[in-house]
Design an enzyme around this catalytic site. Structure first.
Site, PDB file in Angstrom:
ATOM      1  N   ASP A   1     -15.515 -40.275 -25.262  1.00 33.15           N
ATOM      2  CA  ASP A   1     -16.266 -40.743 -26.429  1.00 33.15           C
ATOM      3  C   ASP A   1     -15.723 -42.049 -26.989  1.00 33.15           C
ATOM      4  O   ASP A   1     -16.373 -42.697 -27.820  1.00 33.15           O
ATOM      5  CB  ASP A   1     -16.266 -39.677 -27.524  1.00 33.15           C
ATOM      6  CG  ASP A   1     -17.184 -38.510 -27.199  1.00 33.15           C
ATOM      7  OD1 ASP A   1     -18.057 -38.666 -26.321  1.00 33.15           O
ATOM      8  OD2 ASP A   1     -17.027 -37.436 -27.811  1.00 33.15           O
TER       9      ASP A   1
ATOM     10  N   SER B   1     -16.343 -30.633 -17.467  1.00 38.59           N
ATOM     11  CA  SER B   1     -16.312 -30.738 -18.921  1.00 38.59           C
ATOM     12  C   SER B   1     -15.460 -29.607 -19.453  1.00 38.59           C
ATOM     13  O   SER B   1     -15.602 -28.455 -19.033  1.00 38.59           O
ATOM     14  CB  SER B   1     -17.720 -30.649 -19.525  1.00 38.59           C
ATOM     15  OG  SER B   1     -17.641 -30.554 -20.939  1.00 38.59           O
TER      16      SER B   1
ATOM     17  N   LYS C   1     -16.406 -33.529 -36.210  1.00 34.61           N
ATOM     18  CA  LYS C   1     -17.465 -32.693 -35.657  1.00 34.61           C
ATOM     19  C   LYS C   1     -16.897 -31.715 -34.631  1.00 34.61           C
ATOM     20  O   LYS C   1     -17.265 -30.530 -34.609  1.00 34.61           O
ATOM     21  CB  LYS C   1     -18.520 -33.603 -35.028  1.00 34.61           C
ATOM     22  CG  LYS C   1     -19.733 -32.903 -34.437  1.00 34.61           C
ATOM     23  CD  LYS C   1     -20.862 -33.881 -34.175  1.00 34.61           C
ATOM     24  CE  LYS C   1     -20.533 -34.932 -33.143  1.00 34.61           C
ATOM     25  NZ  LYS C   1     -20.735 -34.455 -31.757  1.00 34.61           N
ATOM     26  N   SER C   2     -15.976 -32.192 -33.799  1.00 31.79           N
ATOM     27  CA  SER C   2     -15.400 -31.337 -32.755  1.00 31.79           C
ATOM     28  C   SER C   2     -14.654 -30.155 -33.360  1.00 31.79           C
ATOM     29  O   SER C   2     -14.786 -29.011 -32.890  1.00 31.79           O
ATOM     30  CB  SER C   2     -14.450 -32.150 -31.872  1.00 31.79           C
ATOM     31  OG  SER C   2     -15.140 -33.152 -31.180  1.00 31.79           O
TER      32      SER C   2
ATOM     33  N   GLN D   1     -15.850 -28.300 -22.154  1.00 28.55           N
ATOM     34  CA  GLN D   1     -16.705 -27.440 -22.964  1.00 28.55           C
ATOM     35  C   GLN D   1     -16.951 -26.087 -22.295  1.00 28.55           C
ATOM     36  O   GLN D   1     -17.127 -25.075 -22.987  1.00 28.55           O
ATOM     37  CB  GLN D   1     -18.035 -28.138 -23.247  1.00 28.55           C
ATOM     38  CG  GLN D   1     -17.890 -29.343 -24.170  1.00 28.55           C
ATOM     39  CD  GLN D   1     -19.164 -30.147 -24.294  1.00 28.55           C
ATOM     40  OE1 GLN D   1     -20.079 -30.030 -23.474  1.00 28.55           O
ATOM     41  NE2 GLN D   1     -19.241 -30.983 -25.310  1.00 28.55           N
TER      42      GLN D   1
END
Length: 411
Positions: A289, A162, A20-21, A164
């Site tokens: 995760d 993060s 997914k990443s 992100q």
């Protein structure tokens, strides 16, 4: 949907779903490039569907062809003025944080919405930049509206909140008409995820430089080119099968790239950390995760063996407060987990009693953790809200049953 598991070990070969990443990152790079890119081995999880939906709202064209996506990119086109695009990010934190600066670069902003706990996740690193750069933002009634133009220059943000946020800027800044820098005020955590971003950009011909410490240099006026890409198998979800193997299931985990940039590929090394006798301490700041599968392994590591999972504060702002839900679910099964502000201390046992119903907490990784821990329980375990695995691993329960897991499903 509720899934009741009668404890049994799993056997057979299993290939984890596509990453997914990596898929998020390749989709975004393709959507900003020139021409049509073909992406193979894409799993249409809820998070990937959210990214596709938002990229289409920004003006890219995405067409599904079997397990492939044909993505026709924006080719550097930008537009401002008029109504802002509405971007429904579902429950995907990657979609939201990657696309906030991209929407500013290509459309002058956007209205972002989400579900579950998504809109509660902190965005302050972006907000601090917006205040400095004069970009308007408003968070109200479950929606975040951003409006303005990114300009070339220096962008300062913390590296320990993060990765992100860094990734979002790495996609947006090459589109600007001038060079930029990203300067981190604290050390970068989850650096492997940023390396995955830079690999994706490079595959589409977009350059960015990282000094290995706290500075990224991003040339402007860049338009990527179309590229055929295949998404790797996902190490984050492979970790649950590694946990099952640690708990005595006989599994052949196939299709993984052992030279992958995916940060969670470290599960192979951490497997042996858990397997060694004595106390174990694992710093999960770079692989948050992995905490649910690691916790399941630690809970059944053997009577009295202590495991500490440290530097885990970011787990409180995931789909659930994972420090709390990992503790709640494993303790309900009979484990011994102590929860602290930023870490867990787990005292291992030889087996768990089970015989209870536990909530999936609308968190895919919590539901999968419960399923793997159930293989070593004495009595059946029911996972309520078990459909939450669709967020990242839509076929998880099918695979679990195919591998010999004894499950019954009820609504």
């Amino acid at each position: 949907m509720n899934v009741t598991i009668t404890p049994s070990l799993l056997h057979g070969a299993v290939t984890p779903p596509p990453s997914k990443s990596q898929a998020h990152r390749l989709l975004l790079a393709a959507a900003l490039a020139d021409g049509t890119s073909h992406l193979s081995n894409v799993a249409f999880s809820q998070d990937i569907q959210a990214t596709v939906r938002c990229l289409e709202a920004l003006g890219a064209a995405v067409r599904q062809e079997g397990d492939q996506l044909a993505v026709t990119g924006l080719a550097g086109r930008t537009a401002s003025g008029g109504a802002l695009p509405r971007l429904d990010c579902g429950e995907s934190g990657s979609t939201l944080r990657f696309l906030i600066p991209v929407a500013l670069a290509v459309r002058g902003g956007g209205v972002f919405t989400g579900h579950g706990r998504l809109m509660e996740r902190p965005q302050e690193p972006y907000f601090a930049i917006f205040r400095e750069k004069g970009i308007a933002y408003e968070q109200q009634d479950g929606a975040l509206t951003v409006r303005g133009q990114l300009t070339p220059g220096v962008y300062t943000l913390p590296g320990n909140v993060s990765s992100q946020f860094v990734t979002g800027l790495l996609y947006a800044l090459p589109l600007l008409h001038g060079d930029s820098e990203i300067r981190l005020t604290t050390p970068l955590e989850s650096a492997d995820y940023v390396r995955m971003t830079m690999d994706a950009l490079s595959a589409f011909g977009v350059a960015a430089e990282y000094d290995g410490d706290r500075t990224f240099r991003v040339p402007g006026n860049q338009t990527g080119h179309a590229a055929p890409m295949t998404v790797e198998a996902d190490w984050s979800n492979a970790a649950f099968w590694y946990a099952a193997a640690y708990l005595d299931s006989t599994l052949d985990i196939q299709g993984l790239n052992y030279q992958s940039a995916q940060g969670d590929a470290c599960i192979g090394m951490l497997y042996w950390t858990i397997a060694r006798p004595g106390e174990a301490e694992i710093d999960v700041s770079g692989c948050p995760d992995l905490v649910p599968p690691l916790a399941a392994m630690a809970a059944l590591r053997g009577a009295g063996r202590i495991t500490r999972l440290v530097n885990a504060a970011r787990l409180r702002i995931k789909e659930s407060d994972r420090l709390s839900t990992v503790t709640e679910v494993l303790n309900a099964l009979g484990a011994e987990v102590e929860e602290y502000a930023d870490h867990l201390v787990i005292t291992g046992k030889d087996s768990l009693p089970g015989g209870v119903a536990v909530s999936g907490h609308n968190d895919h990784r919590i539901a999968m953790m419960a399923a793997i821990a159930a293989t070593n329980c004495a009595a059946p375990v029911t996972v309520t809200g078990a459909e939450c695995v669709r967020k990242s691993y839509p076929t998880f329960w099918d695979e679990y049953a195919r591998l010999g897991g004894q499950i019954s499903i009820s609504q």
